[in-house]
Write an enzyme that holds these catalytic residues in place. Sequence first.
Site, PDB file in Angstrom:
ATOM      1  N   SER A 183      -2.352  -0.306  -2.726  1.00 26.77           N
ATOM      2  CA  SER A 183      -2.018  -1.165  -1.588  1.00 26.77           C
ATOM      3  C   SER A 183      -0.506  -1.292  -1.442  1.00 26.77           C
ATOM      4  O   SER A 183       0.054  -1.094  -0.352  1.00 26.77           O
ATOM      5  CB  SER A 183      -2.656  -2.545  -1.782  1.00 26.77           C
ATOM      6  OG  SER A 183      -2.259  -3.429  -0.758  1.00 26.77           O
ATOM      7  N   LYS A 187       2.217   1.057   1.537  1.00 24.48           N
ATOM      8  CA  LYS A 187       3.163   0.456   2.484  1.00 24.48           C
ATOM      9  C   LYS A 187       4.572   0.984   2.252  1.00 24.48           C
ATOM     10  O   LYS A 187       5.326   1.225   3.195  1.00 24.48           O
ATOM     11  CB  LYS A 187       3.125  -1.067   2.364  1.00 24.48           C
ATOM     12  CG  LYS A 187       1.805  -1.673   2.849  1.00 24.48           C
ATOM     13  CD  LYS A 187       1.861  -3.187   2.926  1.00 24.48           C
ATOM     14  CE  LYS A 187       1.616  -3.850   1.587  1.00 24.48           C
ATOM     15  NZ  LYS A 187       0.211  -3.844   1.177  1.00 24.48           N
TER      16      LYS A 187
END
Length: 447
Positions: A183, A187
């Site tokens: 996660s 990004k």
Amino acid sequence: MRTVDLIQKKRDGHELSEAEISFLIEGYTRGDIPDYQMAAWAMAVYFQGMTASETAQLTMAMVRSGDQMDLSGIPGVKVDKHSTGGVGDTTSLLLVPLLAAAGVPVAKMSGRGLGHTGGTIDKLEAIPGFRTELSRDEFIAQVRTVGAAIIGQSGNFTPADKKLYGLRDVTATVDSIPLIASSIMSKKIAAGADAILLDVKTGGGAFMKTLDDSIRLAQAMVAIGTEVGRETVALITGMEQPLGNAVGNALEVKEAIEALHGKGSPRLQEVALTLGAHMLVLGGKAAGLEEARAALSAHIADGSALGKLKEMAAAQGGDTSVIDDPTLLPQAARVVAVPSPEEGYVQSIDAEEIGLAAMTLGAGRATKEAVIDLAVGIVLHKGIGEFVAKGEPLAELYVNSSEDTVREVATRVVAAFGLSGEPVPKPPLVYAVVSRHGVERLVEEPS
């Protein structure tokens, strides 16, 4: 492929292929795979884990699910930094102008705060007029000319991660290192950086409470970066107490300005210089950490780092007069001292509780929709290892709240401090460095 077969395969502890992971992520993002099947798969990952290769493939599948920032038009090595979240952690406001002054371009997308963890974008909006939303062309042009820009996360970046995180949050599968690592890294990779410096917090005020768990998370993220060709280094830093003295948006901007003058919290300055030195080496502007640290210290001493903060603020529409005179930042209606009920040495500070107390004053948001008060917060007067006399302030509250709220918060702040009759050593600031070469433990587990 059938989703149920992939759930069973992971449930039984087998490794999924790149094609199988892509099938899951693409299908879930499109809505072809329902929540209940993805929840079952996430729970299988929670119990069985993922290999380094699987975690890297999951990361890149989430990167491919949406937009990717192309920073190739900016010369030099673009280095990004991510913190796993802390209290009083204002390092980004120091590091971005510091790195820019040293010649490392910083194109940073940051988030807003949620819960007790402050967001860089909220802090910057305490500077009147500061625009945190720029077009891609404006963003890249500013980094080319100024050397730095910080904007809010916008656009369609990693929609798969957003959707999967929302599911994990309600299915008790957040605490999975492969899912956390993918996660975070999805990004950072989608944001276009060439190299990544990770600040992984450990201790009571951190997401990862133990040093071993923090190192495992750092190893997973470094492995992802290495697998996909991004030079990645992680530092494990302490969150046994708030990093800076200030907790609250305008208060933290003021503290960052003080730090760029070489003043304020020694903890904040030390961690910022340590992180910055690694980023300078990653950016190819220093051969070693000592050289990098000396260069950064020089940029503080000669005022060029503070000048970069003003230049960046001006480019993004901010009123730079507040940087010269921080009293022009949003101000709380009153300041309330919180006296110590007894004398002693500060043995512990519950950083998470301090963050939650500041949130109660309005400095943080309990939900994404909540409106924060930029002026309010808490300024600590004592840190671990320091002596406090009875009646001497442990902290000050900057408040726009009712008397009942102020009394509640003052009680919580006092309870967050643990005192000892005997002298207490100050905790370390950096516990370990994790890179593709392995783990360098600098100290042992926090006591």
